[in-house]
Write a protein that holds these residues in place. Structure first.
Motif: not given
Length: 683
Positions: A646, A650, A653
């Motif tokens: 996780r 991030r 994108s």
């Protein structure tokens, strides 16, 4: 011949079980039933050789099995008089049950599987009774446990059947653990598992002791008691009996095969087979006697208040097994086997007769919804009456000879435990007569009480038969078992007699219930012919047999007096004054509750074993497995990986300028690293 006799049921079980769908129900039933009748015919040939011509005992080798150090186990069939008796019992009852099941299971969609299980069970039982060594006996011992689990839980879609199968399996594991410890100890002491070698060496080990926890323990007593724990489990003796009544959840033919004549007698057979070991320990004999007598009393008292017809007979079986054990404990091993032999006929008759009643009453098992059936199913009535006469010891029936022999032998044994067994056995004979005739009167006499039966109403409204026995034992209804507890009337239902495939076995078993005692009592327990008949296959005390025939007249007449008192009491309570049982239950509610709850054994075990076991299991599952092992083990590692994924996600994108920024940052960091490294190297 013995090889074909033993392996034929296995072959037919494999054919019906693995090829049942391919060949169909009828061929599967023909193969399994035909195989069992052939095995039964061969068994009678073997038995006649020992009975009529006094054939010598033989050991038929099959193959080498286990060889490890001092342990040498060969698979072989031990054929002697004791084996021949058990072969006749097992194969005859099994063959008749196979034939009976043609009618009883006619509408069941899994007939092939059922007949395969029956034959598999028979093979395992034959392996047990022909065992030449303790390991082979244990193999058959566990085989009948597995087969009984499959048969009791045959209707696996019924939760009650699944629970009963699991209960039978678990309770028997307790007894089997003791049996396995006894086998280990026997091998440790004797250095062999061969039954003949062990029994021959018993005199040299009699009186030996060992020290355990500061106590001196007799070797033979320890071994016999461990082995007897196994017998207690398999033969449903007090303490390990709780599985037997619940096992009635299986189809009625299963009850007749397993719980009347075969599996439950395995413990009695084992004690008689190893009788020279028990003869070497007076303490072990006393324990066997007291346990047997207590079991007989317990089961007979509980049978007094049962309302399920099959459970009455199940508790009767438990009680009669107690008779067999206290006969063995009194030293009358021939009498124990004689009662085992005769009991197989009349108890299988009663179970199959009960199945005929249940079949006629649309699988209603509660006797409170019967009444007046003798007019509608007269053949079943007549044959069940024959079985009841034999069970209760009416003159010259099979039970008259074998039960009287046990009581006389117990009295003549001259031991304190033998005297105790005689007193208890005489009282149990009275109770047996009462509850047996209670079953007959509630079922076949009085006014019809069918209108209130849900099963009967289902039959009237839907017009077809279920393939399942009733799941309601009637024990949850906390009121007295009176003859008129249900409304009068037939509700428009007309009971029907069973088909010929179900009645023929009843006639054969009825003949055995009438004549088996008269025909063979001299061979089994005769003072003159007994020793020649058994020929050393069990410990036969000729002096006890002589003493048994010289007991006082009042001892001889005691069982007959008990028979008539029980018959008269049942007639008065359920025909002459049918309101009496309700009044008696109301007058002594504590005793009635005690009996209907089966001495609270199930509640006691639930409180001290089942619930704590579940609580410990839940604690280990939740606290130990989920919150400790899984949390810090595979679940924890997976959480770390998922968290890292996780965090890395991030940065994904999808924007080009974000990736360019990361690239430039990386290049700048690399340039700074190399420039710092160059400066340091230059200095």
């Amino acid at each position: 011949m013995i090889q074909l006799l033993v392996f034929l049921p296995l072959i037919t079980a494999l054919v019906a079980g693995l090829g049942g769908r391919a060949i169909g129900h009828v061929p599967a039933k023909i193969i399994t039933t035909g195989g069992l009748f052939l095995s039964a015919a061969l068994s009678w040939v073997v038995f006649s050789q020992f009975w009529l011509s006094g054939a010598p005992a033989t050991v038929v080798p099959v193959l080498d099995w286990i060889q490890s150090g001092d342990l040498d186990v060969r698979w072989a069939f031990k054929v002697d008089t004791l084996t021949a008796v058990m072969l006749v019992v097992v194969t005859t009852v099994s063959a008749l049950v196979h034939l009976y099941s043609w009618g009883y299971m006619e509408e069941d969609p899994s007939q092939s599987r059922f007949f395969a299980y029956l034959s598999l069970f028979t093979f395992a039982m034959l392996m047990l009774v022909t065992a030449d060594n303790l390991v082979q006996m244990f193999f058959g011992w566990e085989g009948v446990g597995l087969a009984s689990y499959l048969l009791i839980g045959f209707w696996y879609h019924k939760p009650s059947a699944n629970a009963a199968a699991i209960k039978a399996f678990v309770v028997n594991r307790v007894g089997d653990f003791g049996f396995s410890l006894g086998i280990f100890g026997t091998f440790l002491v004797f250095g062999t598992v061969s039954i003949d070698a062990i029994l021959a060496a018993v005199p040299s080990h009699a009186g030996q002791t060992f020290s355990f926890l500061g106590q001196t323990v007799d070797v033979m007593t320890c071994l016999c008691l461990l082995l007897f724990v196994g017998a207690m489990g398999k033969s449903a003796q007090l303490g390990l009996h709780t599985w037997l009544p619940d096992a009635m959840e299986g189809p009625t033919p299963v009850s007749a095969l397993i719980h009347a004549a075969t599996m439950v007698t395995a413990g009695v057979f084992m004690v008689c087979r190893l009788s020279p070991m028990f003869e070497a320990s007076l303490t072990a004999q006393a324990v066997v006697t007291y346990v047997g007598a207590a079991t007989a009393l317990f089961a007979a008292s509980v049978a007094l208040v049962q309302t399920d017809i099959k459970r009455v007979i199940a508790y009767s079986t438990c009680s009669q097994l107690g008779y067999m054990f206290f006969a063995a404990g009194s030293g009358a091993y021939g009498a124990a086997m004689f009662h085992l032999f005769t009991h197989a006929f009349f108890k299988a008759l009663l179970f199959l007769g009960a199945g005929s009643v249940i079949h006629a009453m649309h699988h209603e098992q509660d006797m409170r919804f019967y009444g007046g059936l003798r007019k509608h199913i007269p053949i079943t009535f007549a044959l069940m009456t024959v079985g009841t006469l034999a069970l209760t010891g009416f003159f010259f029936t099979a039970g008259y000879y074998s039960k009287d022999a046990i009581l006389e032998a117990a009295f003549a044994s001259g031991t304190s435990h033998g005297q105790f067994a005689f007193v208890v056995g005489a009282f149990v004979a009275l109770l047996t007569s009462f509850y047996s005739w209670r079953l007959v009167f509630l079922t076949f006499y009085g006014e019809p009480r069918w209108a209130a039966s849900e099963h009967i109403q289902h039959a009237l409204h839907h017009g077809h038969h279920d393939t399942e026995d009733s799941t309601d034992s009637g024990l949850e209804h906390d009121h007295a078992p009176v003859a008129h507890s249900a409304p009068h009337g037939t509700g428009g239902y007309h009971p029907h007699e069973s088909p010929a495939s179900m009645l023929i076995p009843l006639f054969v078993l009825g003949a055995g219930a009438l004549w088996a005692g008269w025909l063979w009592h001299e061979s089994f327990v005769g003072a003159e012919h007994g020793a020649a008949f058994w020929r050393g296959s069990l410990a036969f005390r000729e002096e006890l047999m002589h003493a048994m025939h010289e007991v006082p007249a009042w001892v001889v007449w005691t069982p007959s007096v008990a028979f008539f008192l029980g018959l008269l009491g049942a007639w008065f309570a359920y025909l002459r004054s049918p309101q009496l049982p309700a009044r008696a239950a109301g007058a002594i509610p504590a005793l009635y509750a005690f009996l209907t709850h089966k001495w609270y054994f199930d509640e006691l075990y639930d409180a001290i074993v089942v619930r704590p076991s579940f609580a410990i299991g839940r604690f280990l599952w939740v606290r130990g497995d989920q919150q400790t092992i899984d949390r810090f083990g595979p679940d924890g590692a997976a959480a770390v990986v998922a968290g890292g994924a996780r965090a890395a996600g991030r940065f994904q994108s999808g924007y080009v300028y974000s990736y360019a920024l990361v690239m430039l940052t990386g290049l700048a960091a690399a340039a700074a690293w190399f420039s710092i490294g160059t400066d340091v190297g230059g200095q």
